[in-house]
Motif scaffolding. Structure first.
Motif, PDB file in Angstrom:
ATOM      1  N   UNK A  48       1.485  -1.326  -7.681  1.00 44.78           N
ATOM      2  CA  UNK A  48       0.273  -1.457  -8.403  1.00 44.78           C
ATOM      3  C   UNK A  48       0.770  -1.761  -9.978  1.00 44.78           C
ATOM      4  N   UNK A  49       0.022  -3.050 -10.602  1.00 47.27           N
ATOM      5  CA  UNK A  49       0.590  -3.555 -11.632  1.00 47.27           C
ATOM      6  C   UNK A  49      -0.515  -2.902 -12.882  1.00 47.27           C
ATOM      7  N   UNK A  50      -1.564  -2.477 -12.500  1.00 45.44           N
ATOM      8  CA  UNK A  50      -2.639  -1.839 -13.426  1.00 45.44           C
ATOM      9  C   UNK A  50      -2.462  -0.267 -13.647  1.00 45.44           C
ATOM     10  N   UNK A  51      -3.568   0.114 -14.532  1.00 48.46           N
ATOM     11  CA  UNK A  51      -3.478   1.631 -14.698  1.00 48.46           C
ATOM     12  C   UNK A  51      -4.738   1.967 -14.859  1.00 48.46           C
ATOM     13  N   UNK A  54      -4.803   7.196 -20.183  1.00 49.99           N
ATOM     14  CA  UNK A  54      -4.235   6.542 -18.967  1.00 49.99           C
ATOM     15  C   UNK A  54      -3.459   7.458 -17.768  1.00 49.99           C
ATOM     16  N   UNK A  55      -3.965   6.748 -16.935  1.00 44.25           N
ATOM     17  CA  UNK A  55      -3.244   7.402 -15.583  1.00 44.25           C
ATOM     18  C   UNK A  55      -2.724   6.413 -14.553  1.00 44.25           C
ATOM     19  N   UNK A  56      -1.611   6.450 -14.267  1.00 43.36           N
ATOM     20  CA  UNK A  56      -0.941   5.607 -13.157  1.00 43.36           C
ATOM     21  C   UNK A  56      -1.137   6.236 -11.847  1.00 43.36           C
ATOM     22  N   UNK A  75      -7.606  -1.003 -15.447  1.00 40.88           N
ATOM     23  CA  UNK A  75      -7.199  -2.154 -16.338  1.00 40.88           C
ATOM     24  C   UNK A  75      -5.703  -2.700 -15.895  1.00 40.88           C
ATOM     25  N   UNK A  76      -5.819  -4.198 -16.061  1.00 44.84           N
ATOM     26  CA  UNK A  76      -4.665  -5.015 -15.526  1.00 44.84           C
ATOM     27  C   UNK A  76      -4.562  -6.059 -16.581  1.00 44.84           C
ATOM     28  N   UNK A 120       1.814   3.803 -21.631  1.00 46.39           N
ATOM     29  CA  UNK A 120       1.829   4.315 -20.062  1.00 46.39           C
ATOM     30  C   UNK A 120       2.474   2.884 -19.532  1.00 46.39           C
ATOM     31  N   UNK A 121       3.705   3.136 -18.591  1.00 46.10           N
ATOM     32  CA  UNK A 121       4.165   2.141 -17.953  1.00 46.10           C
ATOM     33  C   UNK A 121       3.394   2.072 -16.681  1.00 46.10           C
ATOM     34  N   UNK A 122       3.413   0.498 -16.362  1.00 43.38           N
ATOM     35  CA  UNK A 122       2.513   0.254 -15.020  1.00 43.38           C
ATOM     36  C   UNK A 122       3.517   0.824 -13.864  1.00 43.38           C
TER      37      UNK A 122
END
Length: 130
Positions: A99-102, A91-93, A115-116, A36-38
């Motif tokens: 936001x740089x984390x997920x 994973x969920x964005x 998570x980041x 998953x992309x940030x």
């Protein structure tokens, strides 16, 4: 019993069942990761999740001085991002473009953590909460 004691049809069925079982075992191991992309729009970082253990890592593209190709920079799992209890993770964005984390979610328990990449050295995750 030896395989040669069976009829040609029985041997064929045995071999077909063997190859189907082998393929099913391979398929069970396949697809164990999610990517998953940030959500941050100016960050080219992709997170990797082991869906069974919850382990999270990340990689991104980086420029390499004197080279037109660049490099893949990867961050290993750090505190809270290493393999944990066997479950079913995803994973969920967020929709927050800065936001740089997920979010790492445990689909069985409903627990979540964020998570980041911390200090450009490792992926870390907050303690899980509901």
């Amino acid at each position: 019993m030896r395989l040669s004691q069976f009829t040609l049809g029985q041997r064929f069925l045995f071999l077909a069942a063997f190859f189907l079982a082998s393929g099913a075992a391979s398929a069970a191991g396949a697809g164990n990761y999610e990517f998953l992309a940030a959500p941050q729009t100016d960050l080219n970082r992709v997170f990797r999740l082991d869906k069974a253990t919850g382990e999270v890592g990340a990689c991104q593209y980086g420029l390499k001085e004197g080279s037109s190709i660049g490099v893949t920079l990867c961050y290993p799992p750090g505190e809270g991002a290493k393999a944990g209890t066997f479950s079913e993770y995803a994973l969920v964005a967020s929709r927050h473009t800065g936001e740089g984390g997920v979010f790492r979610v445990d689909l069985r328990s409903g627990m979540m953590s964020i998570c980041f990449v911390l200090n450009e050295s490792a992926v870390v995750c907050t303690p899980q909460a509901k």
